[in-house]
Scaffold this active site. Structure first.
Site, PDB file in Angstrom:
ATOM      1  N   ASP A  81     -11.164  18.170   0.929  1.00  0.00           N
ATOM      2  CA  ASP A  81     -11.048  17.975   2.377  1.00  0.00           C
ATOM      3  C   ASP A  81      -9.631  18.329   2.788  1.00  0.00           C
ATOM      4  O   ASP A  81      -8.738  18.484   1.954  1.00  0.00           O
ATOM      5  CB  ASP A  81     -11.410  16.545   2.777  1.00  0.00           C
ATOM      6  CG  ASP A  81     -10.525  15.501   2.113  1.00  0.00           C
ATOM      7  OD1 ASP A  81      -9.337  15.421   2.460  1.00  0.00           O
ATOM      8  OD2 ASP A  81     -11.023  14.767   1.234  1.00  0.00           O
TER       9      ASP A  81
ATOM     10  N   ARG B 199      -2.581   1.249  -4.585  1.00  0.00           N
ATOM     11  CA  ARG B 199      -2.425  -0.201  -4.609  1.00  0.00           C
ATOM     12  C   ARG B 199      -2.606  -0.684  -6.045  1.00  0.00           C
ATOM     13  O   ARG B 199      -3.193   0.013  -6.879  1.00  0.00           O
ATOM     14  CB  ARG B 199      -3.460  -0.882  -3.699  1.00  0.00           C
ATOM     15  CG  ARG B 199      -3.241  -0.682  -2.219  1.00  0.00           C
ATOM     16  CD  ARG B 199      -4.337  -1.357  -1.405  1.00  0.00           C
ATOM     17  NE  ARG B 199      -5.595  -0.636  -1.491  1.00  0.00           N
ATOM     18  CZ  ARG B 199      -6.778  -1.128  -1.111  1.00  0.00           C
ATOM     19  NH1 ARG B 199      -6.851  -2.353  -0.648  1.00  0.00           N
ATOM     20  NH2 ARG B 199      -7.870  -0.406  -1.210  1.00  0.00           N
TER      21      ARG B 199
ATOM     22  N   ASP C  94      -5.649   8.526  -7.015  1.00  0.00           N
ATOM     23  CA  ASP C  94      -6.128   9.317  -5.878  1.00  0.00           C
ATOM     24  C   ASP C  94      -5.077  10.380  -5.590  1.00  0.00           C
ATOM     25  O   ASP C  94      -3.885  10.086  -5.502  1.00  0.00           O
ATOM     26  CB  ASP C  94      -6.327   8.397  -4.669  1.00  0.00           C
ATOM     27  CG  ASP C  94      -6.881   9.103  -3.433  1.00  0.00           C
ATOM     28  OD1 ASP C  94      -6.662  10.330  -3.293  1.00  0.00           O
ATOM     29  OD2 ASP C  94      -7.495   8.440  -2.598  1.00  0.00           O
TER      30      ASP C  94
ATOM     31  N   HIS D 260      -6.698  15.680   1.768  1.00  0.00           N
ATOM     32  CA  HIS D 260      -6.266  15.714   0.374  1.00  0.00           C
ATOM     33  C   HIS D 260      -5.682  17.069  -0.011  1.00  0.00           C
ATOM     34  O   HIS D 260      -4.814  17.141  -0.889  1.00  0.00           O
ATOM     35  CB  HIS D 260      -7.430  15.341  -0.548  1.00  0.00           C
ATOM     36  CG  HIS D 260      -7.731  13.873  -0.563  1.00  0.00           C
ATOM     37  ND1 HIS D 260      -8.661  13.307   0.291  1.00  0.00           N
ATOM     38  CD2 HIS D 260      -7.208  12.853  -1.282  1.00  0.00           C
ATOM     39  CE1 HIS D 260      -8.710  11.995   0.075  1.00  0.00           C
ATOM     40  NE2 HIS D 260      -7.843  11.689  -0.868  1.00  0.00           N
TER      41      HIS D 260
ATOM     42  N   HIS E 261       0.857  -1.189   0.000  1.00  0.00           N
ATOM     43  CA  HIS E 261       0.000   0.000   0.000  1.00  0.00           C
ATOM     44  C   HIS E 261       0.897   1.243   0.000  1.00  0.00           C
ATOM     45  O   HIS E 261       1.927   1.275   0.664  1.00  0.00           O
ATOM     46  CB  HIS E 261      -0.899  -0.039   1.243  1.00  0.00           C
ATOM     47  CG  HIS E 261      -1.878   1.079   1.343  1.00  0.00           C
ATOM     48  ND1 HIS E 261      -1.526   2.346   1.742  1.00  0.00           N
ATOM     49  CD2 HIS E 261      -3.214   1.116   1.104  1.00  0.00           C
ATOM     50  CE1 HIS E 261      -2.599   3.129   1.753  1.00  0.00           C
ATOM     51  NE2 HIS E 261      -3.640   2.404   1.371  1.00  0.00           N
TER      52      HIS E 261
ATOM     53  N   CYS F  32      -4.056  11.949  -2.996  1.00  0.00           N
ATOM     54  CA  CYS F  32      -3.192  11.879  -1.818  1.00  0.00           C
ATOM     55  C   CYS F  32      -1.924  11.086  -2.098  1.00  0.00           C
ATOM     56  O   CYS F  32      -0.889  11.312  -1.472  1.00  0.00           O
ATOM     57  CB  CYS F  32      -3.926  11.303  -0.616  1.00  0.00           C
ATOM     58  SG  CYS F  32      -4.308   9.536  -0.717  1.00  0.00           S
ATOM     59  N   TYR F  33      -1.991  10.141  -3.067  1.00  0.00           N
ATOM     60  CA  TYR F  33      -0.804   9.341  -3.368  1.00  0.00           C
ATOM     61  C   TYR F  33       0.230  10.114  -4.181  1.00  0.00           C
ATOM     62  O   TYR F  33       1.315   9.598  -4.444  1.00  0.00           O
ATOM     63  CB  TYR F  33      -1.217   8.047  -4.070  1.00  0.00           C
ATOM     64  CG  TYR F  33      -2.043   7.177  -3.172  1.00  0.00           C
ATOM     65  CD1 TYR F  33      -1.496   6.598  -2.027  1.00  0.00           C
ATOM     66  CD2 TYR F  33      -3.397   6.978  -3.426  1.00  0.00           C
ATOM     67  CE1 TYR F  33      -2.266   5.837  -1.168  1.00  0.00           C
ATOM     68  CE2 TYR F  33      -4.172   6.206  -2.575  1.00  0.00           C
ATOM     69  CZ  TYR F  33      -3.602   5.641  -1.446  1.00  0.00           C
ATOM     70  OH  TYR F  33      -4.363   4.889  -0.587  1.00  0.00           O
TER      71      TYR F  33
ATOM     72  N   LYS G  26      -6.057  -0.378  -8.396  1.00  0.00           N
ATOM     73  CA  LYS G  26      -6.992   0.533  -7.740  1.00  0.00           C
ATOM     74  C   LYS G  26      -7.059   1.847  -8.529  1.00  0.00           C
ATOM     75  O   LYS G  26      -6.316   2.058  -9.489  1.00  0.00           O
ATOM     76  CB  LYS G  26      -6.554   0.802  -6.301  1.00  0.00           C
ATOM     77  CG  LYS G  26      -6.594  -0.441  -5.413  1.00  0.00           C
ATOM     78  CD  LYS G  26      -8.006  -0.987  -5.261  1.00  0.00           C
ATOM     79  CE  LYS G  26      -8.044  -2.191  -4.344  1.00  0.00           C
ATOM     80  NZ  LYS G  26      -9.409  -2.714  -4.181  1.00  0.00           N
TER      81      LYS G  26
ATOM     82  N   ASP H 133      -9.381  14.036  -3.745  1.00  0.00           N
ATOM     83  CA  ASP H 133      -8.987  12.745  -4.284  1.00  0.00           C
ATOM     84  C   ASP H 133      -9.011  12.815  -5.813  1.00  0.00           C
ATOM     85  O   ASP H 133      -7.992  12.664  -6.489  1.00  0.00           O
ATOM     86  CB  ASP H 133      -9.957  11.711  -3.717  1.00  0.00           C
ATOM     87  CG  ASP H 133      -9.924  10.356  -4.384  1.00  0.00           C
ATOM     88  OD1 ASP H 133      -9.292  10.202  -5.434  1.00  0.00           O
ATOM     89  OD2 ASP H 133     -10.570   9.425  -3.858  1.00  0.00           O
TER      90      ASP H 133
END
Length: 479
Positions: free
Chosen positions: A378, A296, A302, A381, A241, A304-305, A299, A371
């Site tokens: 938010d 991942r 996003d 993020h 992850h 945040c990654y 998936k 995201d």
């Protein structure tokens, strides 16, 4: 303008492939007409989003985050820092006073006043104090109970070198990252604290190359009723992850001074950098996904990654893995604008694509970052998109020249144990430097954000000031 080719699904439709197609169709609507001219960073709207959260408070849906109050404040304060904005003295003091209500009388910080101490809010609270605090009365820095903090850390230590995140709680590599950051910042590192931890971190690496949150220890019972940890049988639990991997890799980097000082007399744990690099690279989305990162395998991308995965490449480069980092050469040009990418090594991952994802898909029209569309913005993020943007813009690397500069000014106060570990850890952390003229900002200098320390997720300035205070050093900023 023709749309990029959609991701292959092997002509076998599943819920996952249908969701992937749905997101790709949404992201297609955010493709810029000219890839070299993405939407500008809506700095003022993002600042207003952060100010509203700080001054007016969070919406009612954040009630579920009552045990994450330090995180909400840290995400907000560090968001200001990345955007180059500092709080006024009155709001700084309000923040300090609030943070200190979270300190537990037995050490560490809880998620709110009167809550149980926990490694994750301890990291967020201490880092928030690094941003807004100061030495002296009511400044927060000198009110941190470092002795009880160390006792709290040691009370969480497990026989396999891992740590519980809180009393009677679980083991999680994210907690170990938080503990190591705080121990570095506050000058409470000891060999006893770190004993066995490198081997535990290394054991969390999965067959894919990334890291899971924990591994399973096995022990052998001895005739004298003691037990011996079986190092050869420590399987990772769960899949690789992005968040766990950043925390594990950053922890591994922080543990390098300890491993080097320990010498070769003991078995050395091992991390497979090649497998890790391959896994990280494959997490970057393709053109139709605008080059964002997923957390991942198989998936969705996003925002945040952008940090949890995008931030790993500088860490790997510090170990000689990957290109595009690490030059102590003076550059005549200032930070480069769009179109000037000729000398950027993007053979490993595309920094320009990641910047494009954040600017095109990560920004919410009303302010704050997210995201991906059509999700709302938010605080979480907002910060990790911004620091991901920072990682893609700046070349921050371990500088031999910076290390020599800091080492020449090191002073060894009397009465300190573990002096070599203290010094080496301090030097390593403050050897990170931003390459002169090495910034590459997609869309022009107006989109530039501040550089971020690759390990701590603080600005370089806040890291240096905070650590210099606790290590009792005076380090000039010149290289």
């Amino acid at each position: 303008m023709s749309h990029p080719r959609r991701s292959p699904d092997d002509h076998y439709v599943t819920d996952t492939s249908e969701l992937q197609l749905e997101i790709e169709l949404i992201l297609c609507k955010h493709l810029p007409t000219n890839p070299e001219s993405p939407p500008p960073l809506q700095r003022n709207q993002h600042l207003q989003f952060l100010v509203k959260n700080l001054v007016q408070g969070f919406p009612s849906r954040y009630i579920s985050q009552d045990a994450s109050q330090p995180w909400l404040l840290f995400w907000t304060l560090q968001g200001f820092s990345v955007l180059g904005v500092a709080l006024d003295p009155d709001n700084k003091q309000k923040a300090i006073d609030t943070i200190m209500t979270w300190q537990h009388p037995d050490g560490g910080f809880g998620g709110g006043p009167g809550q149980q101490a926990h490694l994750l809010p301890t990291y967020a609270a201490v880092c928030a104090l690094a941003i807004v605090g100061r030495p002296g009365p009511r400044g927060g820095w000198d009110q941190i109970d470092r002795e009880k903090m160390y006792e709290f850390f040691m009370s969480l230590k497990q026989p396999d070198g891992s740590f519980l995140v809180s009393h009677d709680a679980e083991v999680d590599v994210r907690g170990i990252y938080c503990l190591l950051v705080v121990a570095h910042l506050l000058d409470i590192l000891t060999p006893d604290l770190l004993d066995g931890t490198p081997a535990f971190v290394a054991s969390c690496q999965t067959y894919e190359g990334g890291f899971s949150c924990v591994s399973q220890p096995y022990f052998s019972a001895e005739a004298d009723e003691s037990t011996i940890l079986l190092d050869a049988i420590r399987p990772p639990l769960g899949e690789a992850h992005g968040g766990y991997t950043f925390c594990a890799l950053a922890s591994w980097i922080m543990l390098q001074p300890y491993l080097k000082l320990r010498g070769r007399s003991e078995p050395q744990p091992f991390v497979n950098y090649s497998k890790l690099m391959r896994w990280l690279v494959l997490l970057q989305g393709n053109e139709i996904e605008l080059g964002g990162f997923r957390g991942r395998t198989n998936k969705l991308v996003d925002g945040c990654y952008s940090w949890w995965v995008g931030g790993c490449f500088a860490l790997l480069a510090s170990q000689g893995i990957g290109g595009g980092y690490g030059r102590d050469v003076e550059r005549a040009a200032e930070a480069q604008d769009e179109g000037e990418w000729d000398d950027v090594d993007e053979s490993v991952w595309s920094k320009s694509w990641l910047q494009g994802y954040i600017l095109c898909a990560g920004q919410h029209p009303s302010g704050g970052l997210r995201d991906k569309p059509p999700k709302p913005a938010d605080s979480y993020h907002t910060l990790y998109c911004l620091v991901g943007l920072s990682a893609a813009q700046h070349n921050v690397y371990l500088s031999p020249a910076r290390r020599a500069h800091v080492a020449a000014q090191w002073r060894s106060p009397s009465g300190y144990a573990n002096e070599e570990l203290r010094k080496t850890s301090f030097l390593e952390v403050l050897s990170w430097a931003e390459e002169e003229g090495g910034s590459h900002v997609l869309g022009g200098s107006a989109n530039r954000v501040n550089a971020t320390h690759p390990i701590f997720t603080l600005t370089m300035t806040h890291t240096e000031a905070f650590m210099s205070h606790f290590y009792r050093q005076a380090i000039s900023r010149s290289k």
